[in-house]
Design a protein around this motif. Sequence first.
Motif, PDB file in Angstrom:
ATOM      1  N   ARG A  37       8.311  -0.178  53.220  1.00  0.00           N
ATOM      2  CA  ARG A  37       8.094  -1.019  54.401  1.00  0.00           C
ATOM      3  C   ARG A  37       9.004  -2.240  54.320  1.00  0.00           C
ATOM      4  O   ARG A  37       8.947  -3.007  53.354  1.00  0.00           O
ATOM      5  N   LEU A  38       9.837  -2.402  55.331  1.00  0.00           N
ATOM      6  CA  LEU A  38      10.809  -3.486  55.302  1.00  0.00           C
ATOM      7  C   LEU A  38      10.940  -4.115  56.678  1.00  0.00           C
ATOM      8  O   LEU A  38      10.962  -3.419  57.694  1.00  0.00           O
ATOM      9  N   SER A  39      11.051  -5.448  56.683  1.00  0.00           N
ATOM     10  CA  SER A  39      11.476  -6.148  57.891  1.00  0.00           C
ATOM     11  C   SER A  39      13.006  -6.182  57.901  1.00  0.00           C
ATOM     12  O   SER A  39      13.662  -5.748  56.951  1.00  0.00           O
ATOM     13  N   ARG A  40      13.555  -6.726  58.971  1.00  0.00           N
ATOM     14  CA  ARG A  40      15.018  -6.790  59.056  1.00  0.00           C
ATOM     15  C   ARG A  40      15.585  -7.665  57.940  1.00  0.00           C
ATOM     16  O   ARG A  40      16.561  -7.308  57.287  1.00  0.00           O
ATOM     17  N   GLN A  41      14.964  -8.821  57.694  1.00  0.00           N
ATOM     18  CA  GLN A  41      15.455  -9.718  56.651  1.00  0.00           C
ATOM     19  C   GLN A  41      15.235  -9.117  55.266  1.00  0.00           C
ATOM     20  O   GLN A  41      16.085  -9.246  54.377  1.00  0.00           O
ATOM     21  N   GLN A  42      14.104  -8.457  55.064  1.00  0.00           N
ATOM     22  CA  GLN A  42      13.850  -7.819  53.777  1.00  0.00           C
ATOM     23  C   GLN A  42      14.853  -6.701  53.509  1.00  0.00           C
ATOM     24  O   GLN A  42      15.259  -6.477  52.358  1.00  0.00           O
ATOM     25  N   THR A  43      15.265  -6.004  54.568  1.00  0.00           N
ATOM     26  CA  THR A  43      16.268  -4.951  54.404  1.00  0.00           C
ATOM     27  C   THR A  43      17.587  -5.534  53.914  1.00  0.00           C
ATOM     28  O   THR A  43      18.240  -4.977  53.025  1.00  0.00           O
ATOM     29  N   ILE A  44      17.971  -6.658  54.486  1.00  0.00           N
ATOM     30  CA  ILE A  44      19.210  -7.316  54.043  1.00  0.00           C
ATOM     31  C   ILE A  44      19.090  -7.739  52.586  1.00  0.00           C
ATOM     32  O   ILE A  44      20.016  -7.540  51.782  1.00  0.00           O
ATOM     33  N   GLU A  45      17.950  -8.310  52.209  1.00  0.00           N
ATOM     34  CA  GLU A  45      17.755  -8.749  50.828  1.00  0.00           C
ATOM     35  C   GLU A  45      17.774  -7.569  49.865  1.00  0.00           C
ATOM     36  O   GLU A  45      18.352  -7.645  48.768  1.00  0.00           O
ATOM     37  N   GLU A  46      17.134  -6.458  50.260  1.00  0.00           N
ATOM     38  CA  GLU A  46      17.139  -5.263  49.409  1.00  0.00           C
ATOM     39  C   GLU A  46      18.549  -4.712  49.258  1.00  0.00           C
ATOM     40  O   GLU A  46      18.945  -4.275  48.174  1.00  0.00           O
ATOM     41  N   ALA A  47      19.313  -4.720  50.341  1.00  0.00           N
ATOM     42  CA  ALA A  47      20.690  -4.216  50.280  1.00  0.00           C
ATOM     43  C   ALA A  47      21.533  -5.064  49.343  1.00  0.00           C
ATOM     44  O   ALA A  47      22.370  -4.531  48.593  1.00  0.00           O
TER      45      ALA A  47
END
Length: 433
Positions: A37-47
Motif C-alpha cells: 500500500r503506497l501513496s504517491r509520495q510514499q512511492t517516490i520515497e520507496e523508489a
Amino acid sequence: MSPHRGGTPFLNLACILGAALLSFSVIASAQTLEPLRLSRQQTIEEALVRNPALAAARAQVEEARANVVTAAALADPTFVADVAGQTHILNPASRTGSDQGFGVTLPFPGKRGFRRDVATSALPAAEFNLTQLRQQVASQAAQAYDAILVALRHREDLQQSKELAADFVKKTQARFLGGTVPRVDVIKAETDLAQAENDLFTSDRAITTARASLNRILGRTGGAPLELTTNLDVPGPIAAVEPLEKLAESSRPEIATLLAQQQGAITATKLAREFWLPDVNLSVTRNVQQGSPTSFTSGIAFGIPVFFRQHQRGEVAAAMYREEELAANLMDVRAQVSLDVQTAYTNASTSLRQAAFIRDHLLPQAREVFRVASVSYGLGGSSALDLLDAKRTLLAAESQYVDALGAANDALAALELAAGSPLPSPQAGEQHP
C-alpha cells in the motif's frame, strides 16, 4: 513391497513431508501476495530507496571517494638486494659480496596536493550525478504511479459504460415489447453492451502494464501486487516561470556538475604545467664485500624534462582544451536548462487549464446531455441513436478528463524535474494555472 516390511512408514513420512512443504509454500505465497500500500509520495520515497540504478550511482560516489585517497597516496618504498661474485648462478652461497638497498620516491612539494584536488573535484561531480538520477527516478515513479491511476479511472468509466449499456438494453427490450422500437434497436443496444465488455478487457491489460512499470522502478518483480491510496485530482496552481528559472539555475545538478568539473580542470592544468618540477627518488644501499669493511651508498634520481615541448603540446594543451570544452558545455547546459523550464512550464500550465476546463464545463454538460437523452428515451421521446450518441459523448468527455488529469500531474512532475527542486508555492498575484 509388503506393507509389513517398512513400505507404509516410509510412504507416510513422505506424505507428511509433502504436506509440510505445501503448507510452507501456501504461507509463503500468502505473504508474497500481500499488496504493498503506497501513496504517491510514499512511492517516490520507496523508489529512491529500492531503485537498482540509484544503488549503482551510490557505489560510484564511493568509488570517487576512494580515488581521492589513491590520488593523494605516497608511492610505496622499494627494497633491492643482490649478491655478487658467485662461482655459479645457482650457488648464491659462493658470493663474495652483497648489497641491500632501500628507496623512496618523494613528489615535488605541491604536486601531491594538486593530484588530491583533481581527484576531489570528481567526487562532487559523482554526488551531483547521483542527485540528478534521484530526481529522474522520483519523476519516473510519480509518472508511473499516475499511469496506474489513469488506467484504473479509465476502467471505472468503462465499468460505468457497461452498466449504462446494460440499462440501455433493458429499456430497449421493454420498448420493443411495447412495440415502440424495432428489433434493430435491441441489436444495437446488445452490440453496445458487448463493446463495453470488450473495452474492459483492454483496460485490464493497460492496468497490468502500468503496474509492471512501477514495480520495475521500485526494484520489484513485474507482477508484485500494489495498492494505491492517492486519488487522481487536478493539481493546484503553480508559480510564475521567472522564479522557476532562477531556481533551476541554482538547483539543476547538471550545472553544479560542470562547475565542479571546471574547478578540477583548472587544477589539472596547474598540475600539468609543473612537468618541469620532477619527483625525487632517494635511495640508501648497504654494500658488503669480503675482505672489506661494510660501506653505504646514497643515491638521488630525478627526471630531466629535456623534451619540454612534448609536455606543452601534450598534457598541458589537453588540460587547457578541457577547460575550454567545459566552459562551452556549461553555456550550452544553461541554455538547455532554461529551455527545459520554459517547455515544462508551458506544458504544465496548459495541462492544468485543460483539466480544469473539462472538469468545470465539458464534463457537466456531457452528463446533462446524457441524462436528458436517457430520460427521454425511457419515456419514448428520443431514438436509440440519440441515446447512443449522448452516451459516446459522455464517455469521450470522461476519458478526456482522466487523460487530462494524468497529463497535468505528469506535467508537474516534469516541471519539478526541470527546476531541479520541489516547486515553490506561488506568491499572491502570480498564480497560474
